[in-house]
Design an enzyme around this catalytic site. Structure first.
Site, PDB file in Angstrom:
ATOM      1  N   SER A 698      15.073 -31.304   6.516  1.00  0.00           N
ATOM      2  CA  SER A 698      14.438 -30.508   5.828  1.00  0.00           C
ATOM      3  C   SER A 698      15.356 -29.514   5.049  1.00  0.00           C
ATOM      4  CB  SER A 698      13.536 -29.547   6.793  1.00  0.00           C
ATOM      5  OG  SER A 698      14.454 -29.065   7.475  1.00  0.00           O
ATOM      6  N   LYS A 741       9.144 -21.136  10.854  1.00  0.00           N
ATOM      7  CA  LYS A 741      10.127 -20.876   9.603  1.00  0.00           C
ATOM      8  C   LYS A 741       9.579 -19.898   8.886  1.00  0.00           C
ATOM      9  CE  LYS A 741      11.475 -25.791   9.508  1.00  0.00           C
ATOM     10  NZ  LYS A 741      11.597 -27.215   8.804  1.00  0.00           N
TER      11      LYS A 741
END
Length: 812
Positions: A698, A741
């Site tokens: 990611s 996140k």
């Protein structure tokens, strides 16, 4: 060559003979000894002797544990023996029959190619007949006769053969060979060349052995008397029963057990077994061990909750309120539990798969089970399976074993006194396996709704109905649970708590609990939200709240000590103030006061760059303890086109960096770079905090953005963070951990996060305050990312800054 007289023959003995070392055996002259030989070197020596004159040198090892003895591992004195028989056996060993001939001394060990040889010196006994030797001979004969009489391991035939020997030296060797003692003692007899010394040593050892044998005989007599006493007690017990029968007092204990069997309301099959065991007990003497075993078994059967159960309170609103009171957040988990209980309410049965609450430590798995039991009005039973390796822990021991008992499931149901409790099997992922069986396989029957209505425990040996039990299991990880067992579980994942959830838990649950435990009134201590947030961010790194509770407890202890020692404490900083109260002071703890209570913070919060920089992009990472921002730094230098990757990156992240570089090179003209721009330059990509392992795909968008910034000279907006996987065509692929996140980005001061468009469905699951505070942009490819992240080209120097290394590893 040495010549000796053996019986009617004269034998010539060579100075060099094959060597046969023996473990735990000493061979004496004039004795025939059967042996089983298995070592390859010893077999080679036997075969060498058989091929020559059938003679070899035999001596004992100093230690039986030595498998390949050297010269220092052997006794120097042995015997020259004749090989009478060598018979190979099917298992590779050889059966050997040896006859000892004469004593010999090992002069030197010779290593030859086929087998070990020994250079020996024959020792000749000096045969003297003196009155002293004759007296010792007669005394030793009497001692040996007594020894054979007391020692059952020496056959009576040995006494006849030994007493018929007139030659003193041969008589001593024969007696020594029949004494049961240790190898060093026997070796001392073999090494004694003086007959008087040898006779006296034999007499001393025989005296010691006779004393030991007499003690053993006395102990056996005491045991025999005890057995007779037990038989006498059994006889008197039967007579007492007869007397009670005449007085009408027979069977009081049996009647009590019969009444208990009736009141237990067992099933017909179980009741038949109970009455059968009761009949056996009635015919047994009361004091026999078997009677105690049967009595314990019947008491266990009668104490089982065969039809005892609690009434369920299936009020879903009440259950929901109970769960909300005990646990903050976990909306999905609570929703699935309510659905499960709704089916129970409609079907009036506990059917379907067993729930498995899986998640990191400290997120409330065990307390969820306790809350369910309280909401339903059921009893709660918890069994920890961590470290269980014995199948009998689950199924119990069979009654043939001494000290047998039921398994943990039956024992727990017996203690709680209900057949329908909420049964929590804690740490099911830590069940082990060894030679005692597989406990996980034993759990299959208990947790299978199609089988557990007739669960069989090895101790009970009758079926017990577990279908009314509400089983809940907990686990930290799923990959250690066997596939067959995992197939019977419905897994409910419990994610780690987000920062705002930890704040609410600390404010409404942990702080009031710690105040009560430390004897502090809620009006005496005030901890601000800023202080609690600082404890969450700077003093703990975890998915759950256990360490958070410990830190709050530590804070309460400090304040409690101040109250106990000196009354109201003085203010220690800007955030602490003291107010007069009727009995105690009021203490307010703010963020700036934490170091005086909890010492220096072990962690630090991630920070954004102070200015927009070229070649520096902000990524987002998921860790086992929450989310983190992840700065990506890129620089170029003269070289040959190599790619340098640092920062303790995993293989997947390295591949992501190569993919990002390939994409940026493919669009270098769009970024106003020359076609051969990368050929003469080395690219260095670094992810700070190099001691922490990092892996995952990611960070691809962030790496590509940092590379594009460096090539184009355009700085990256410092308040823009991004997450997503990149392809060679620049497409943005979805990733996980968006909630963690996003919370990390908001905490660090980011105002915009870029996510792949296929992650748009996850935005609805973000907390409302996160969605209100962040600008979330969905992107399709790198062109969209660069449009949002890059500012107008300007000259900007990159600034390096130090950051405190956290303790968890990043996974993107």
């Amino acid at each position: 060559m040495t010549e000796i007289q053996h019986r009617d023959d004269r034998l010539e003995i060579a100075e060099t003979l094959p060597l046969l070392p023996l473990r735990d055996v000493v061979v004496f002259p004039h004795m025939i000894v059967p042996l089983v030989v298995g070592r390859s070197a010893s077999i080679a020596s036997l075969q060498a002797a058989m091929s020559r004159d059938e003679l070899l040198f035999v001596t004992a090892q100093r230690s039986a544990q030595v498998t390949d003895p050297r010269e220092e591992d052997l006794f120097r004195i042995g015997v020259v023996a004749r090989l009478l028989q060598l018979l190979p056996l099917p298992d590779g060993t050889h059966e050997v029959l040896l006859e000892g001939l004469v004593r010999a001394r090992l002069s030197r060990l010779l290593d030859e190619s086929d087998c070990a040889h020994a250079k020996v010196q024959v020792l000749t006994d000096v045969e003297e007949v003196t009155p002293e030797i004759d007296a010792l001979h007669r005394s030793l004969s009497r001692q040996f006769a007594r020894y054979v009489q007391l020692n059952q391991r020496v056959p009576d035939e040995a006494l006849t053969s030994v007493l018929g020997i007139e030659e003193a030296s041969r008589f001593a060797d024969t007696v020594a060979a029949h004494i049961v003692c240790k190898v060093p003692v026997k070796q001392g007899f073999l090494e004694g060349m003086d007959l008087v010394t040898r006779f006296r040593a034999l007499s001393r050892v025989l005296n010691e052995e006779l004393e030991i044998l007499q003690i053993e005989r006395r102990i056996e007599g005491e045991v025999h008397d005890r057995v007779q006493r037990t038989q006498k007690e059994a006889y008197l017990t039967e007579r007492l029963k007869q007397i009670r029968r005449e007085l009408g007092q027979e069977g009081a204990e049996v009647d009590d057990l019969a009444t208990a069997i009736e009141e237990a309301k067992m099933g017909r099959e179980v009741q038949e077994v109970a009455y059968r065991e009761l009949d056996r007990l009635a015919r047994m003497p009361a004091l026999t061990p078997e009677a105690a075993i049967v009595r314990t078994y019947l008491e266990t059967l009668c104490s089982m909750p065969w039809r005892k159960r609690t009434r369920d309170r299936l009020d879903l609103a009440r259950v929901e309120a109970q769960l909300d009171t005990d646990h903050y957040g976990l909306l999905r988990v609570k929703e699935r539990i309510l659905e499960y209980l709704a089916v129970m309410k409609l079907t009036r049965a506990v059917r379907g798969p067993v729930l498995c609450l899986a998640g990191p430590p400290g997120v409330g798995k065990t307390s969820l089970g306790r809350s369910i039991a309280g909401a339903l009005g059921r009893k709660f039973v918890r069994v920890s399976l961590g470290g269980v390796r014995d199948e009998a822990e689950i199924r119990g021991h069979r009654r043939t074993y001494l000290g047998a008992m039921p398994g943990r499931i039956i024992q727990s149901l017996r203690r709680c006194g209900s057949s329908n409790p909420v049964f929590l099997l804690d740490e099911i992922d830590k069940v082990g396996t060894d030679f005692r069986g597989d406990p996980a396989s034993a759990l299959l029957e208990a947790l299978d709704p199609e089988q557990n209505h007739a669960f069989s425990d090895h101790y009970l040996e009758v079926p017990f109905d577990l279908s009314k039990v509400l089983f809940i299991t907990t686990a930290n990880v799923l990959h250690t649970i066997p596939a067959a067992l995992r197939d019977r579980l419905e897994v409910i994942q419990l994610p780690g708590y987000l920062d705002h959830e930890k704040l609410e838990i600390a404010r409404h649950f942990l702080l009031p609990k710690q105040l009560q435990e430390h004897g502090i009134d809620a009006t005496q201590l005030e901890v601000t939200d800023a202080a609690l947030c600082a404890v969450i961010h700077l003093y703990t790194r975890e998915s759950g709240v256990r360490n958070l509770e410990r830190e709050i407890g530590k804070l309460c202890r400090k304040v409690a000590r101040q109250f106990a020692e000196a009354g109201p404490p003085r203010a220690s900083g800007r955030g602490t103030r003291k107010k007069k109260a009727r009995t105690q002071a009021h203490v307010r703890v703010d963020r700036v006061d934490l170091e005086s209570y909890l010492s220096v913070p072990p962690y630090s919060s991630a920070e954004l760059p102070e200015t927009a920089e070229v070649g520096v992009a902000t990524g987002l990472a998921w860790t086992s303890t929450g989310g983190e921002i992840l700065p990506i730094e890129v620089t170029m230098m003269g070289g040959t086109g190599k790619l340098i990757l640092t920062g303790h990156l995993g293989d997947v992240m390295k591949e992501s960096a190569r993919t990002a570089l390939s994409y940026v090179r493919s669009i270098s003209r769009t970024l106003r770079a020359k076609s051969n721009f990368f050929d003469a330059k080395d690219v260095h990509i670094h992810v700070p905090e190099g001691a922490i392992p990092k892996d995952g795909p990611s960070a691809g968008l962030a790496i590509a953005t940092a590379l594009a910034s460096l090539v184009s000279g355009a700085p990256v907006d410092r308040r823009v963070a991004m997450t997503g996987e990149i392809t060679l065509r620049g497409k943005a692929l979805p990733v996980g951990g968006l909630s963690e996140k996003a919370v990390a980005a908001l905490r660090a001061g980011v105002h915009t996060i870029l996510i792949p468009r296929r992650n748009a469905k996850d935005v609805a699951e973000l907390p409302q305050h996160v969605r209100d505070s962040l600008r979330i942009e969905c992107v399709d490819d790198m062109q969209d990312v660069l449009a949002h992240a890059l500012q107008s080209p300007s000259r900007s120097r990159s600034r390096t800054r130090r950051r405190t290394t956290p303790t968890s590893s990043y996974t993107h």
